[in-house]
Design a protein around this motif. Structure first.
Motif, PDB file in Angstrom:
ATOM      1  N   LEU A 199      -5.846   1.306   4.395  1.00 50.75           N
ATOM      2  CA  LEU A 199      -6.921   0.725   3.601  1.00 50.75           C
ATOM      3  C   LEU A 199      -8.182   1.596   3.553  1.00 50.75           C
ATOM      4  O   LEU A 199      -9.104   1.306   2.815  1.00 50.75           O
ATOM      5  CB  LEU A 199      -7.292  -0.664   4.120  1.00 50.75           C
ATOM      6  N   LYS A 200      -8.204   2.662   4.338  1.00 46.03           N
ATOM      7  CA  LYS A 200      -9.382   3.552   4.337  1.00 46.03           C
ATOM      8  C   LYS A 200      -9.440   4.350   3.059  1.00 46.03           C
ATOM      9  O   LYS A 200      -8.531   4.719   2.450  1.00 46.03           O
ATOM     10  CB  LYS A 200      -9.335   4.509   5.516  1.00 46.03           C
TER      11      LYS A 200
ATOM     12  N   LEU B 242       0.820  -1.210   0.000  1.00 45.91           N
ATOM     13  CA  LEU B 242       0.000   0.000   0.000  1.00 45.91           C
ATOM     14  C   LEU B 242       0.850   1.256   0.000  1.00 45.91           C
ATOM     15  O   LEU B 242       0.544   2.228  -0.697  1.00 45.91           O
ATOM     16  CB  LEU B 242      -0.939   0.001   1.217  1.00 45.91           C
ATOM     17  N   ARG B 243       1.936   1.250   0.752  1.00 45.82           N
ATOM     18  CA  ARG B 243       2.809   2.424   0.783  1.00 45.82           C
ATOM     19  C   ARG B 243       3.524   2.614  -0.546  1.00 45.82           C
ATOM     20  O   ARG B 243       3.680   3.738  -1.010  1.00 45.82           O
ATOM     21  CB  ARG B 243       3.796   2.312   1.937  1.00 45.82           C
ATOM     22  N   LEU B 244       3.954   1.541  -1.167  1.00 42.51           N
ATOM     23  CA  LEU B 244       4.595   1.663  -2.481  1.00 42.51           C
ATOM     24  C   LEU B 244       3.610   2.173  -3.530  1.00 42.51           C
ATOM     25  O   LEU B 244       3.974   2.999  -4.379  1.00 42.51           O
ATOM     26  CB  LEU B 244       5.182   0.319  -2.919  1.00 42.51           C
ATOM     27  N   MET B 245       2.373   1.690  -3.470  1.00 42.55           N
ATOM     28  CA  MET B 245       1.368   2.190  -4.407  1.00 42.55           C
ATOM     29  C   MET B 245       1.076   3.668  -4.148  1.00 42.55           C
ATOM     30  O   MET B 245       0.855   4.430  -5.086  1.00 42.55           O
ATOM     31  CB  MET B 245       0.085   1.359  -4.315  1.00 42.55           C
ATOM     32  N   GLY B 246       1.086   4.067  -2.886  1.00 44.39           N
ATOM     33  CA  GLY B 246       0.890   5.477  -2.558  1.00 44.39           C
ATOM     34  C   GLY B 246       2.035   6.336  -3.047  1.00 44.39           C
ATOM     35  O   GLY B 246       1.831   7.443  -3.567  1.00 44.39           O
ATOM     36  N   MET B 247       3.259   5.860  -2.909  1.00 47.65           N
ATOM     37  CA  MET B 247       4.434   6.616  -3.373  1.00 47.65           C
ATOM     38  C   MET B 247       4.444   6.752  -4.890  1.00 47.65           C
ATOM     39  O   MET B 247       4.916   7.756  -5.419  1.00 47.65           O
ATOM     40  CB  MET B 247       5.719   5.920  -2.925  1.00 47.65           C
ATOM     41  N   SER B 248       3.949   5.733  -5.575  1.00 54.67           N
ATOM     42  CA  SER B 248       3.973   5.774  -7.033  1.00 54.67           C
ATOM     43  C   SER B 248       2.780   6.521  -7.618  1.00 54.67           C
ATOM     44  O   SER B 248       2.709   6.723  -8.829  1.00 54.67           O
ATOM     45  CB  SER B 248       4.013   4.350  -7.597  1.00 54.67           C
ATOM     46  N   GLY B 249       1.817   6.883  -6.774  1.00 60.01           N
ATOM     47  CA  GLY B 249       0.649   7.616  -7.249  1.00 60.01           C
ATOM     48  C   GLY B 249      -0.488   6.731  -7.714  1.00 60.01           C
ATOM     49  O   GLY B 249      -1.472   7.223  -8.255  1.00 60.01           O
ATOM     50  N   MET B 250      -0.376   5.438  -7.495  1.00 53.08           N
ATOM     51  CA  MET B 250      -1.440   4.529  -7.919  1.00 53.08           C
ATOM     52  C   MET B 250      -2.684   4.665  -7.041  1.00 53.08           C
ATOM     53  O   MET B 250      -3.792   4.420  -7.512  1.00 53.08           O
ATOM     54  CB  MET B 250      -0.941   3.089  -7.888  1.00 53.08           C
ATOM     55  N   ILE B 251      -2.478   4.991  -5.788  1.00 58.28           N
ATOM     56  CA  ILE B 251      -3.587   5.238  -4.862  1.00 58.28           C
ATOM     57  C   ILE B 251      -3.300   6.535  -4.123  1.00 58.28           C
ATOM     58  O   ILE B 251      -2.142   6.954  -4.029  1.00 58.28           O
ATOM     59  CB  ILE B 251      -3.770   4.073  -3.845  1.00 58.28           C
ATOM     60  N   PRO B 252      -4.324   7.212  -3.620  1.00 56.05           N
ATOM     61  CA  PRO B 252      -4.073   8.438  -2.879  1.00 56.05           C
ATOM     62  C   PRO B 252      -3.318   8.149  -1.579  1.00 56.05           C
ATOM     63  O   PRO B 252      -3.594   7.165  -0.898  1.00 56.05           O
ATOM     64  CB  PRO B 252      -5.469   8.981  -2.564  1.00 56.05           C
ATOM     65  N   ALA B 253      -2.356   9.002  -1.277  1.00 61.77           N
ATOM     66  CA  ALA B 253      -1.570   8.851  -0.050  1.00 61.77           C
ATOM     67  C   ALA B 253      -1.654  10.145   0.753  1.00 61.77           C
ATOM     68  O   ALA B 253      -1.653  11.240   0.177  1.00 61.77           O
ATOM     69  CB  ALA B 253      -0.126   8.534  -0.382  1.00 61.77           C
ATOM     70  N   ALA B 254      -1.740  10.009   2.049  1.00 62.11           N
ATOM     71  CA  ALA B 254      -1.799  11.177   2.924  1.00 62.11           C
ATOM     72  C   ALA B 254      -0.486  11.943   2.873  1.00 62.11           C
ATOM     73  O   ALA B 254       0.591  11.353   2.698  1.00 62.11           O
ATOM     74  CB  ALA B 254      -2.100  10.738   4.350  1.00 62.11           C
TER      75      ALA B 254
ATOM     76  N   SER C 123       3.469  -5.760  15.906  1.00 62.46           N
ATOM     77  CA  SER C 123       2.215  -6.223  15.310  1.00 62.46           C
ATOM     78  C   SER C 123       1.108  -5.196  15.481  1.00 62.46           C
ATOM     79  O   SER C 123       0.314  -4.965  14.559  1.00 62.46           O
ATOM     80  CB  SER C 123       1.782  -7.546  15.938  1.00 62.46           C
ATOM     81  N   THR C 124       1.061  -4.560  16.639  1.00 63.17           N
ATOM     82  CA  THR C 124       0.057  -3.531  16.888  1.00 63.17           C
ATOM     83  C   THR C 124       0.224  -2.364  15.926  1.00 63.17           C
ATOM     84  O   THR C 124      -0.746  -1.880  15.341  1.00 63.17           O
ATOM     85  CB  THR C 124       0.150  -3.043  18.344  1.00 63.17           C
ATOM     86  N   ARG C 125       1.461  -1.934  15.734  1.00 62.33           N
ATOM     87  CA  ARG C 125       1.742  -0.808  14.847  1.00 62.33           C
ATOM     88  C   ARG C 125       1.426  -1.163  13.398  1.00 62.33           C
ATOM     89  O   ARG C 125       0.805  -0.390  12.673  1.00 62.33           O
ATOM     90  CB  ARG C 125       3.211  -0.408  14.987  1.00 62.33           C
ATOM     91  N   VAL C 126       1.824  -2.350  12.971  1.00 63.36           N
ATOM     92  CA  VAL C 126       1.581  -2.778  11.597  1.00 63.36           C
ATOM     93  C   VAL C 126       0.080  -2.913  11.337  1.00 63.36           C
ATOM     94  O   VAL C 126      -0.426  -2.483  10.296  1.00 63.36           O
ATOM     95  CB  VAL C 126       2.320  -4.106  11.295  1.00 63.36           C
ATOM     96  N   SER C 127      -0.637  -3.472  12.296  1.00 61.84           N
ATOM     97  CA  SER C 127      -2.076  -3.633  12.143  1.00 61.84           C
ATOM     98  C   SER C 127      -2.787  -2.288  12.033  1.00 61.84           C
ATOM     99  O   SER C 127      -3.673  -2.108  11.192  1.00 61.84           O
ATOM    100  CB  SER C 127      -2.634  -4.429  13.325  1.00 61.84           C
ATOM    101  N   SER C 128      -2.383  -1.332  12.862  1.00 56.10           N
ATOM    102  CA  SER C 128      -3.009  -0.005  12.787  1.00 56.10           C
ATOM    103  C   SER C 128      -2.655   0.687  11.474  1.00 56.10           C
ATOM    104  O   SER C 128      -3.490   1.390  10.893  1.00 56.10           O
ATOM    105  CB  SER C 128      -2.616   0.857  13.983  1.00 56.10           C
TER     106      SER C 128
END
Length: 94
Positions: free
Chosen positions: A93-94, A26-38, A82-87
């Motif tokens: 995914l929102k 998800l982060r790679l897709m956000g960096m590449s512009g495939m999905i919106p990233a905050a 695990s807590t950090r990764v899950s959050s």
């Protein structure tokens, strides 16, 4: 250590691996512009690593100093990560 303890640790590890791969994708897709990233997501990605690893080290060390078994030490060290990764997965995914 009982076989069930080892199996439980393996399930927790596989869950962490799976969620980590999802967050990375998800982060790679956000960096590449495939999905919106905050805004600031890249900085957040870097700044959260140190504290999460310090918490994992502290949790594992606490169990180790109390005489915990290797599987207990590993399980305790994985909880903060695990807590950090899950959050992160839920947020991305929102």
């Amino acid at each position: 250590m009982f076989p069930g303890d080892l199996f439980s640790l393996q399930l927790k590890t596989l869950s962490l691996i799976s969620e980590t791969q999802t967050v990375m994708a998800l982060r790679l897709m956000g960096m590449s512009g495939m999905i919106p990233a905050a805004h600031g997501e890249n900085g957040r990605m870097l700044s959260e690593k140190g504290p999460a690893m310090a918490q994992a080290f502290a949790a594992g060390s606490k169990v180790m100093m109390a005489g915990g078994r290797p599987d207990q030490i590993m399980a305790a060290a994985m909880v903060p990560v695990s807590t950090r990764v899950s959050s992160n997965r839920k947020r991305l995914l929102k």
